[in-house]
Design a protein around this motif. Structure first.
Motif, mmCIF file in Angstrom:
data_model
loop_
_atom_site.group_PDB
_atom_site.id
_atom_site.type_symbol
_atom_site.label_atom_id
_atom_site.label_comp_id
_atom_site.label_asym_id
_atom_site.label_seq_id
_atom_site.Cartn_x
_atom_site.Cartn_y
_atom_site.Cartn_z
ATOM 1 N N ALA A 97 0.833 -1.213 0.000
ATOM 2 C CA ALA A 97 0.000 0.000 0.000
ATOM 3 C C ALA A 97 0.859 1.251 0.000
ATOM 4 O O ALA A 97 0.553 2.242 -0.693
ATOM 5 C CB ALA A 97 -0.936 -0.015 1.205
ATOM 6 N N GLU A 98 1.949 1.235 0.764
ATOM 7 C CA GLU A 98 2.821 2.409 0.828
ATOM 8 C C GLU A 98 3.551 2.628 -0.497
ATOM 9 O O GLU A 98 3.733 3.770 -0.937
ATOM 10 C CB GLU A 98 3.818 2.250 1.975
ATOM 11 C CG GLU A 98 3.177 2.372 3.352
ATOM 12 C CD GLU A 98 4.093 1.937 4.482
ATOM 13 O OE1 GLU A 98 3.836 2.328 5.633
ATOM 14 O OE2 GLU A 98 5.072 1.192 4.216
ATOM 15 N N ASN A 99 3.961 1.547 -1.131
ATOM 16 C CA ASN A 99 4.567 1.664 -2.453
ATOM 17 C C ASN A 99 3.605 2.312 -3.442
ATOM 18 O O ASN A 99 3.977 3.207 -4.212
ATOM 19 C CB ASN A 99 4.980 0.286 -2.978
ATOM 20 C CG ASN A 99 6.409 -0.090 -2.646
ATOM 21 O OD1 ASN A 99 7.346 0.276 -3.358
ATOM 22 N ND2 ASN A 99 6.581 -0.809 -1.547
ATOM 23 N N LEU A 100 2.364 1.862 -3.416
ATOM 24 C CA LEU A 100 1.375 2.407 -4.341
ATOM 25 C C LEU A 100 1.048 3.855 -4.031
ATOM 26 O O LEU A 100 0.860 4.677 -4.940
ATOM 27 C CB LEU A 100 0.103 1.560 -4.295
ATOM 28 C CG LEU A 100 0.232 0.126 -4.813
ATOM 29 C CD1 LEU A 100 -1.021 -0.676 -4.499
ATOM 30 C CD2 LEU A 100 0.496 0.118 -6.316
ATOM 31 N N ALA A 101 0.991 4.184 -2.731
ATOM 32 C CA ALA A 101 0.639 5.547 -2.330
ATOM 33 C C ALA A 101 1.659 6.564 -2.834
ATOM 34 O O ALA A 101 1.323 7.738 -3.059
ATOM 35 C CB ALA A 101 0.522 5.634 -0.809
ATOM 36 N N PRO A 110 -5.339 3.469 -2.795
ATOM 37 C CA PRO A 110 -4.498 2.427 -3.391
ATOM 38 C C PRO A 110 -5.215 1.090 -3.522
ATOM 39 O O PRO A 110 -5.016 0.373 -4.508
ATOM 40 C CB PRO A 110 -3.320 2.329 -2.418
ATOM 41 C CG PRO A 110 -3.266 3.651 -1.723
ATOM 42 C CD PRO A 110 -4.706 4.082 -1.612
ATOM 43 N N GLU A 111 -6.048 0.734 -2.543
ATOM 44 C CA GLU A 111 -6.735 -0.547 -2.583
ATOM 45 C C GLU A 111 -7.685 -0.621 -3.777
ATOM 46 O O GLU A 111 -7.713 -1.600 -4.515
ATOM 47 C CB GLU A 111 -7.515 -0.782 -1.288
ATOM 48 C CG GLU A 111 -8.259 -2.105 -1.261
ATOM 49 C CD GLU A 111 -8.929 -2.374 0.085
ATOM 50 O OE1 GLU A 111 -9.674 -3.359 0.178
ATOM 51 O OE2 GLU A 111 -8.704 -1.595 1.025
ATOM 52 N N ARG A 112 -8.430 0.422 -3.973
ATOM 53 C CA ARG A 112 -9.365 0.440 -5.091
ATOM 54 C C ARG A 112 -8.620 0.494 -6.430
ATOM 55 O O ARG A 112 -8.999 -0.177 -7.394
ATOM 56 C CB ARG A 112 -10.294 1.648 -4.971
ATOM 57 C CG ARG A 112 -11.378 1.715 -6.024
ATOM 58 C CD ARG A 112 -12.354 2.839 -5.714
ATOM 59 N NE ARG A 112 -13.434 2.898 -6.681
ATOM 60 C CZ ARG A 112 -14.451 3.753 -6.630
ATOM 61 N NH1 ARG A 112 -14.528 4.623 -5.628
ATOM 62 N NH2 ARG A 112 -15.391 3.737 -7.547
ATOM 63 N N LEU A 125 -1.796 -5.909 0.477
ATOM 64 C CA LEU A 125 -1.546 -4.484 0.693
ATOM 65 C C LEU A 125 -0.769 -4.199 1.973
ATOM 66 O O LEU A 125 0.023 -3.256 2.030
ATOM 67 C CB LEU A 125 -2.872 -3.713 0.698
ATOM 68 C CG LEU A 125 -3.532 -3.537 -0.673
ATOM 69 C CD1 LEU A 125 -4.938 -2.983 -0.520
ATOM 70 C CD2 LEU A 125 -2.688 -2.599 -1.548
ATOM 71 N N ASP A 126 -0.960 -5.004 3.020
ATOM 72 C CA ASP A 126 -0.282 -4.756 4.290
ATOM 73 C C ASP A 126 1.066 -5.467 4.383
ATOM 74 O O ASP A 126 1.772 -5.327 5.389
ATOM 75 C CB ASP A 126 -1.172 -5.197 5.464
ATOM 76 C CG ASP A 126 -2.420 -4.334 5.582
ATOM 77 O OD1 ASP A 126 -2.359 -3.154 5.184
ATOM 78 O OD2 ASP A 126 -3.453 -4.853 6.054
ATOM 79 N N ARG A 127 1.428 -6.228 3.361
ATOM 80 C CA ARG A 127 2.704 -6.948 3.368
ATOM 81 C C ARG A 127 3.837 -6.026 2.924
ATOM 82 O O ARG A 127 3.668 -5.188 2.025
ATOM 83 C CB ARG A 127 2.633 -8.146 2.422
ATOM 84 C CG ARG A 127 1.726 -9.268 2.869
ATOM 85 C CD ARG A 127 2.477 -10.425 3.472
ATOM 86 N NE ARG A 127 3.526 -10.941 2.602
ATOM 87 C CZ ARG A 127 3.344 -11.905 1.688
ATOM 88 N NH1 ARG A 127 2.134 -12.441 1.507
ATOM 89 N NH2 ARG A 127 4.352 -12.342 0.968
#
Length: 240
Positions: A97-101, A110-112, A125-127
């Motif tokens: 998630a942080e990479n995507l953000a 990011p999830e959507r 996402l939390d990995r």
């Protein structure tokens, strides 16, 4: 076809070794371009030169007609270039998630967003990226580039480590990105059938020089193999 970015008489040296020998190569705007050749052919170095991660010893880089040879990589990124290298393409210490953000526009979930690209990444996402498999890391790297606002996307072996199904999904996404008006350039060891269909232009490299530029249907059948001796070059060290 208008040209988005190009190398003009480009030479790149790694110490005493010259990796590109006066290469002239154009990437058309809003199209999918494929660079391919065996290991050591120069395809990776072409992408690095376009992205600004290796300097030119001679020649220039032109982006939409402007000379950006001396523009550093981070400045090219700010202008709208996204580069997915063949190694270390994600921030290993950050979560998915942080990479995507870091890549998606502000306010984007990011999830959507990742569900629209690679649904398989949603449960991850939390990995931390370091704990992902090689194929999962490639998915994350490609997702970051495609979900970013960049209009010029350069990818070095984007399907490396992916399953055949995920690789097919990736090639379809790249084709869709180009059809939507983005400029996409991909480096591969050979030309996958899916990219042969999607690509508008292909450049074949051999030993640091371009030996063919044209449309995919103009390629001889011998261009298909990914390994072993052939008309486009011989196997060499990893990279190119």
């Amino acid at each position: 076809m208008s040209v988005e970015i190009a190398l003009r008489h480009a030479r790149v040296r790694y110490g005493p070794l010259e990796a590109l020998h006066g290469v002239d190569l154009a990437v058309p705007a809003a199209r999918l371009t494929v660079l391919f050749g065996r290991n050591g052919a120069g395809r990776t170095t072409v992408l690095r030169a376009l992205a600004g991660t290796v300097p030119l010893a001679e020649g220039r880089v032109e982006w939409r007609g402007a000379d950006v040879t001396r523009l550093p990589a981070h400045a090219r990124a700010r202008r709208g270039l996204a580069f997915v290298p063949d190694q270390r393409a994600v921030f290993a210490s950050l979560t998915v998630a942080e990479n995507l953000a870091l890549a998606v526009p502000p306010g984007t979930d990011p999830e959507r967003a990742v569900t629209e690209v690679y649904p398989a990444l949603r449960p991850l996402l939390d990995r931390r990226a370091a704990t992902l498999s090689g194929g999962e890391q490639r998915m994350l790297a490609v997702a970051r580039a495609l979900l970013s606002p960049a209009l010029l996307v350069l990818l070095d072996e984007p399907s490396q480590g992916m399953s055949p199904e995920t690789a097919a999904r990736t090639y379809a996404l790249l084709g869709e990105a180009a059809a939507g008006g983005r400029t996409v350039a991909v480096a591969e060891q050979s030309l996958p059938p899916a990219l042969r269909t999607e690509a508008s232009v292909v450049h074949v490299l051999r030993r640091g020089a371009v030996v063919f530029s044209g449309e995919p249907q103009e390629l001889p059948d011998e261009s298909r193999p990914a390994a072993g001796p052939g008309p486009w070059g011989e196997p060499g060290p990893r990279g190119g």
